[in-house]
Design an enzyme around this catalytic site. Structure first.
Site, PDB file in Angstrom:
ATOM      1  N   GLU A 376      57.539  58.495  22.105  1.00  0.00           N
ATOM      2  CA  GLU A 376      56.461  57.125  21.957  1.00  0.00           C
ATOM      3  C   GLU A 376      54.772  57.555  22.023  1.00  0.00           C
ATOM      4  O   GLU A 376      54.253  57.574  22.820  1.00  0.00           O
ATOM      5  CB  GLU A 376      56.820  55.791  22.514  1.00  0.00           C
ATOM      6  CG  GLU A 376      58.163  55.729  22.024  1.00  0.00           C
ATOM      7  CD  GLU A 376      58.879  54.421  22.038  1.00  0.00           C
ATOM      8  OE1 GLU A 376      57.651  52.961  21.614  1.00  0.00           O
ATOM      9  OE2 GLU A 376      59.609  53.884  22.235  1.00  0.00           O
TER      10      GLU A 376
HETATM   11  C1  LIG Z   1      64.849  62.191  24.054  1.00  0.00           C
HETATM   12  C2  LIG Z   1      64.095  61.704  23.555  1.00  0.00           C
HETATM   13  C3  LIG Z   1      64.269  60.519  22.578  1.00  0.00           C
HETATM   14  C4  LIG Z   1      63.324  60.261  21.366  1.00  0.00           C
HETATM   15  N1  LIG Z   1      63.537  59.287  20.786  1.00  0.00           N
HETATM   16  C5  LIG Z   1      63.252  59.516  19.324  1.00  0.00           C
HETATM   17  C6  LIG Z   1      63.068  58.266  18.816  1.00  0.00           C
HETATM   18  O1  LIG Z   1      64.616  57.197  18.946  1.00  0.00           O
HETATM   19  N2  LIG Z   1      62.683  57.928  17.328  1.00  0.00           N
HETATM   20  C7  LIG Z   1      61.367  58.761  17.166  1.00  0.00           C
HETATM   21  O2  LIG Z   1      61.081  59.316  16.150  1.00  0.00           O
HETATM   22  N3  LIG Z   1      61.483  60.234  17.525  1.00  0.00           N
HETATM   23  C8  LIG Z   1      62.259  59.697  19.209  1.00  0.00           C
HETATM   24  N4  LIG Z   1      61.325  61.322  19.705  1.00  0.00           N
HETATM   25  C9  LIG Z   1      60.781  62.129  19.912  1.00  0.00           C
HETATM   26  C10 LIG Z   1      59.594  62.178  20.640  1.00  0.00           C
HETATM   27  O3  LIG Z   1      58.508  60.976  20.145  1.00  0.00           O
HETATM   28  C11 LIG Z   1      58.599  63.430  20.027  1.00  0.00           C
HETATM   29  O4  LIG Z   1      58.999  64.466  20.620  1.00  0.00           O
HETATM   30  C12 LIG Z   1      57.561  63.079  20.567  1.00  0.00           C
HETATM   31  O5  LIG Z   1      56.995  62.524  19.832  1.00  0.00           O
HETATM   32  C13 LIG Z   1      56.497  65.339  20.581  1.00  0.00           C
HETATM   33  O6  LIG Z   1      56.775  65.573  19.171  1.00  0.00           O
HETATM   34  P1  LIG Z   1      56.778  66.715  19.378  1.00  0.00           P
HETATM   35  O7  LIG Z   1      58.254  66.496  20.121  1.00  0.00           O
HETATM   36  O8  LIG Z   1      57.312  67.092  17.534  1.00  0.00           O
HETATM   37  O9  LIG Z   1      56.152  67.393  19.713  1.00  0.00           O
HETATM   38  P2  LIG Z   1      54.716  68.369  19.560  1.00  0.00           P
HETATM   39  O10 LIG Z   1      53.717  67.411  18.850  1.00  0.00           O
HETATM   40  O11 LIG Z   1      55.316  69.757  18.750  1.00  0.00           O
HETATM   41  O12 LIG Z   1      53.751  68.409  20.412  1.00  0.00           O
HETATM   42  C14 LIG Z   1      53.967  69.269  21.566  1.00  0.00           C
HETATM   43  C15 LIG Z   1      52.835  69.224  22.251  1.00  0.00           C
HETATM   44  O13 LIG Z   1      51.726  70.230  21.365  1.00  0.00           O
HETATM   45  C16 LIG Z   1      50.576  68.598  22.091  1.00  0.00           C
HETATM   46  N5  LIG Z   1      49.522  68.045  21.446  1.00  0.00           N
HETATM   47  C17 LIG Z   1      50.378  67.898  19.760  1.00  0.00           C
HETATM   48  N6  LIG Z   1      49.522  67.813  19.214  1.00  0.00           N
HETATM   49  C18 LIG Z   1      48.064  67.583  19.967  1.00  0.00           C
HETATM   50  C19 LIG Z   1      46.779  67.161  20.236  1.00  0.00           C
HETATM   51  N7  LIG Z   1      46.778  66.850  18.434  1.00  0.00           N
HETATM   52  N8  LIG Z   1      46.307  67.025  21.490  1.00  0.00           N
HETATM   53  C20 LIG Z   1      46.691  67.912  22.518  1.00  0.00           C
HETATM   54  N9  LIG Z   1      47.738  67.889  22.255  1.00  0.00           N
HETATM   55  C21 LIG Z   1      48.025  67.853  21.418  1.00  0.00           C
HETATM   56  C22 LIG Z   1      51.962  67.569  22.920  1.00  0.00           C
HETATM   57  O14 LIG Z   1      51.222  66.494  23.469  1.00  0.00           O
HETATM   58  C23 LIG Z   1      52.637  68.632  23.397  1.00  0.00           C
HETATM   59  O15 LIG Z   1      52.865  68.836  24.672  1.00  0.00           O
HETATM   60  C24 LIG Z   1      62.351  61.030  21.078  1.00  0.00           C
HETATM   61  C25 LIG Z   1      61.981  62.564  21.779  1.00  0.00           C
HETATM   62  C26 LIG Z   1      63.088  62.385  23.118  1.00  0.00           C
HETATM   63  C27 LIG Z   1      63.069  64.183  23.407  1.00  0.00           C
END
Ligand SMILES: Cc1cc2nc3c(=O)[nH]c(=O)nc-3n(C[C@H](O)[C@H](O)[C@H](O)COP(=O)(O)OP(=O)(O)OC[C@H]3O[C@@H](n4cnc5c(N)ncnc54)[C@H](O)[C@@H]3O)c2cc1C
Ligand SMILES: Cc1cc2nc3c(=O)[nH]c(=O)nc-3n(C[C@H](O)[C@H](O)[C@H](O)COP(=O)(O)OP(=O)(O)OC[C@H]3O[C@@H](n4cnc5c(N)ncnc54)[C@H](O)[C@@H]3O)c2cc1C
Lengths: 409, 261
Positions: A376
């Site tokens: 989230e």
């Molecule tokens: C167990 C689990 C359950 C989940 N459940 C759901 C769900 O029910 N529904 C759903 O829709 N999603 C769900 N998610 C997804 C979750 O919300 C995303 O994994 C999360 O939003 C991060 O996105 P990403 O994994 O693509 O990481 P990325 O967006 O690729 O981020 C990678 C890194 O880059 C950093 N970063 C990215 N952009 C910036 C910025 N502009 N400035 C600084 N730092 C940045 C991030 O903080 C992170 O450290 C779930 C994830 C997990 C692990």
């Protein structure tokens, strides 16, 4: 194993609650957690078994619609009460507390943006405790930058419905939920081109991949959701075409409070375990808690838990009073999940070698805490939301540009 | 069908129990108190019968002020009304006195069935169901693992749990039935139940209201008295058997010596 004394029992927390019924609700939740969840959490987590039957018990007890209006079968409870329920559940079993938070989030778009007819038709079934929800925003290539999502909803020429195609990633309850709130692209206008849909499980073309193998919270299934030409009737679109992203963001403001509450529950569990251990474990002829160095560490842990709780409750009470709470929710999520991380890490330390083995729950708490800093909206994304507020551009209307760092559920 | 369930509030089974050295009575003030677990099964069974027969459930307790919490929980589970027999002069009643008081209260009310747990977790005499049936002059059907009622024929049939299995026992209504754990899976209250319970009647009744003779209840008139008591000695260290090929024999000898085999 020769571990000395058993770990102290679960204390009943004296909570600041606004009504007699809230006190009774929390005592019901504590009883269910103690009798139905505590005896099996270790085993189900170890074997990655989703405790659907525990959700049935919660559902029968009326916990599936706590913050929603009674007229639709909800409990009409303020957020400060609903969130403390999540906290108490997570204190025993994070996968259950977080699961209930995700279900409640999945109901949010319909409850807040649906038409009266839509609400009357579907909301009671979503809140009555028999059907579990999921929230599908994230995709493999759009996580923090959720507005970049590419799942497509193509309207039929006759305007009767949409054909949705794409893949959602990381969906909590994916493959197990009874309904999915899905964000999909209805035009190429970036964040203004997204719409929200309510999709029933079992609809043709909708399927889930095998659950991910995670480092923690293994009892909560997280899976890719595949949409292969899924037909969604037009009346199942929530809000206007193109309104999906602001709806998703509004949901996440509230969802973040849920994650903060779950984090406090987990941190409290870590603190309880550490204190129990430190009171009974003896070294150098005295209880380890009687060493000032260790006592102060426990004091810091207790201070983290208390301040995190105060922070999410402050945001919740603002929400309950109709004040702005978006920044406060981001602060709460950041503070509470960082607190969970540091408290559970310290708890492992307090247990010494015993903290590093599966015989005690603290190593699991540590593994579980990490996910809360990611879901989230990662904690960097929370900082982004807070910083935007400080910069004077917090208003999500008009919809923010790509890269706003909305972050997914 | 009109069903009355007798319930008792007991110290939390999870908490350590303590006798008060001054009175030789259970220290009920310290620690949490809960609805006696078996009584939850009795309430559940009553609710199921009432649901199936469009009947009603009234829950009765005799106990101190805070016993009203136990009644409230049964109302939250779905009982329709509750009666709290509350009077300082009841304190210290033994099973004879308790059964007299409850029987007097019940005799003035209309019912088809009285349900009880088969035992409390604190005093554990398991006497009340039998004494109550005797005093009311009603069929006594105890240790029920299953209850079937026939409201037309006005009969009740139970599976009475025995060491070997069960006996099928049938009686006429009204009857007194006590239940065992096997009978069902009690429901939790729901949030709606919590809200609904606020509006349900919870009547508090004194000795005079119920026509109970104060000379037959309370510690001063009890037929039995606690003369002395001692703490259970702390558990010993136990024996660790390591398996050098003889462990199974050692375990069997141990069980035989304890007369567990
Ligand atoms: C167990 C689990 C359950 C989940 N459940 C759901 C769900 O029910 N529904 C759903 O829709 N999603 C769900 N998610 C997804 C979750 O919300 C995303 O994994 C999360 O939003 C991060 O996105 P990403 O994994 O693509 O990481 P990325 O967006 O690729 O981020 C990678 C890194 O880059 C950093 N970063 C990215 N952009 C910036 C910025 N502009 N400035 C600084 N730092 C940045 C991030 O903080 C992170 O450290 C779930 C994830 C997990 C692990
Ligand atoms: C040695 C000894 C000393 C005792 N001394 C004292 C004392 O000094 N002071 C004191 O207060 N008690 C004392 N008691 C307890 C008292 O005798 C019993 O609590 C009481 O008579 C009920 O018996 P029980 O709890 O064994 O019920 P059981 O017969 O084991 O209970 C069976 C069922 O009866 C019903 N029931 C039991 N009690 C009540 C109730 N109060 N109201 C409604 N329904 C009920 C419930 O459905 C219960 O499941 C003592 C008991 C013992 C064994």
């Amino acid at each position: 194993m020769a571990a000395g004394e058993p770990v102290a029992v679960h204390r009943v927390l004296e909570r600041d609650l606004p009504s007699a019924e809230a006190v009774e609700l929390l005592s019901l939740v504590t009883e269910i957690a103690r009798d139905q969840m505590a005896p099996r959490v270790t085993d189900d987590e170890r074997h990655a078994r989703f405790p659907r039957d525990v959700f049935d018990v919660l559902g029968r007890s009326g916990l599936f619609g706590l913050p929603y209006p009674e007229q639709y079968g909800g409990a009409g409870q303020p957020y400060q009460v609903y969130l403390q329920v999540l906290e108490e559940l997570s204190r025993t079993w994070l996968a259950v507390g977080l699961g209930l938070s995700v279900h409640t989030l999945a109901c949010f778009p319909l409850a807040s943006f649906g038409t009266t007819e839509q609400r009357q038709e579907w909301l009671p079934h979503m809140l009555d405790g028999t059907r579990l929800g999921a929230y599908a925003l994230s995709e493999a290539h759009s996580g923090s930058d959720a507005a970049a999502l590419s799942t497509r909803a193509v309207a039929d020429p006759a305007g009767e419905g949409y054909t949705v195609t794409g893949a959602k990633s990381w969906i909590t309850h994916g493959g197990y939920a009874d309904f999915y709130t899905v964000m999909a692209r209805t035009s190429d206008e970036g964040p203004r081109g997204i719409s929200a849909f309510l999709v029933e499980a079992g609809t043709e073309g909708l399927s889930a991949a095998a659950p991910e193998r995670k480092m923690g919270m293994s009892a909560s299934p997280t899976a890719q959701l595949l949409l292969d030409g899924v037909r969604v009737p037009a009346r199942r679109r929530i809000g206007a075409e193109g309104q999906g992203f602001p709806i998703a963001l509004a949901g996440l403001d509230t969802g973040r409070l849920g994650i903060a509450a779950c984090a406090v529950g987990l941190a409290q569990a870590g603190l309880d375990a550490a204190v129990g251990w430190a009171r009974s474990r003896r070294q150098f002829g005295r209880r380890i808690i009687d060493n000032e160095g260790l006592g102060f560490q426990l004091a810091d842990m207790a201070a983290s838990v208390a301040s995190a709780r105060a922070t999410y409750l402050d945001a919740a009470r603002r929400r309950d009073r109709g004040l702005r709470f978006s920044t406060e929710a981001a602060v709460a999520k950041l503070i509470a999940t960082d607190a969970a991380m540091s408290v559970t890490s310290s708890a492992v330390g307090v247990f010494g070698g015993y903290g590093y083995v599966e015989d005690y729950p603290v190593e699991r708490y540590l593994r579980e805490a990490k996910v809360l800093q990611i879901v989230e909206g990662t904690n960097q994304v929370q900082r982004l939301v807070i910083a935007r507020g400080l910069a004077g551009s917090a208003d999500p209307q008009p919809a923010p540009a790509n890269g706003f760092g909305s972050a997914a559920g | 069908m009109k069903i009355i369930v007798c319930v008792k509030q007991v110290p939390d089974t999870w908490a350590e129990k303590r006798l008060d050295p001054a009175t030789s009575r259970l220290d009920r003030a310290s620690g949490d108190a809960v609805l006696n677990e078996l009584d939850e099964y009795a309430v559940e069974e009553a609710l199921r019968i009432a649901e199936a027969t469009a009947g009603s459930v009234t829950v009765v307790t005799m106990g101190p002020e805070r016993a009203a919490e136990a009644l409230r929980k049964t109302l939250q589970m779905g009982a329709d009304a509750a009666v709290h027999l509350l009077d300082e002069r009841l304190a210290g009643s033994d099973a004879v006195g308790t059964s007299y008081a409850l029987a007097t209260l019940l005799a003035a009310r209309e019912f088809d069935l009285v349900l009880l747990g088969s035992e409390s977790t604190d005093a554990r005499t398991s006497l009340l169901p039998a004494m109550l049936a005797e005093r009311l002059g009603l069929p006594q059907m105890t240790f029920a693992a299953q209850v079937e009622v026939d409201p037309v024929a006005r009969t009740v049939r139970i599976h009475r749990q025995t060491e070997a299995g069960y006996d099928v026992v049938e009686g006429s209504m009204p009857a007194v039935v006590s239940v065992v754990e096997k009978i069902n899976e009690p429901r939790y209250p729901s949030f709606k139940g919590i809200m609904a319970a606020k509006k349900k009647p919870l009547e508090t009744v004194s000795l005079a209201d119920a026509g109970i003779d104060p000379e037959q209840v309370g510690g001063d008139h009890a037929w039995s008295a606690v003369v002395d008591f001692a703490q259970r000695p702390p558990r010993g260290a136990g024996v660790v058997v390591s398996d050098d090929g003889q462990a199974a024999h050692q375990l069997a000898d141990f069980l035989a010596a304890e007369k567990l085999l």
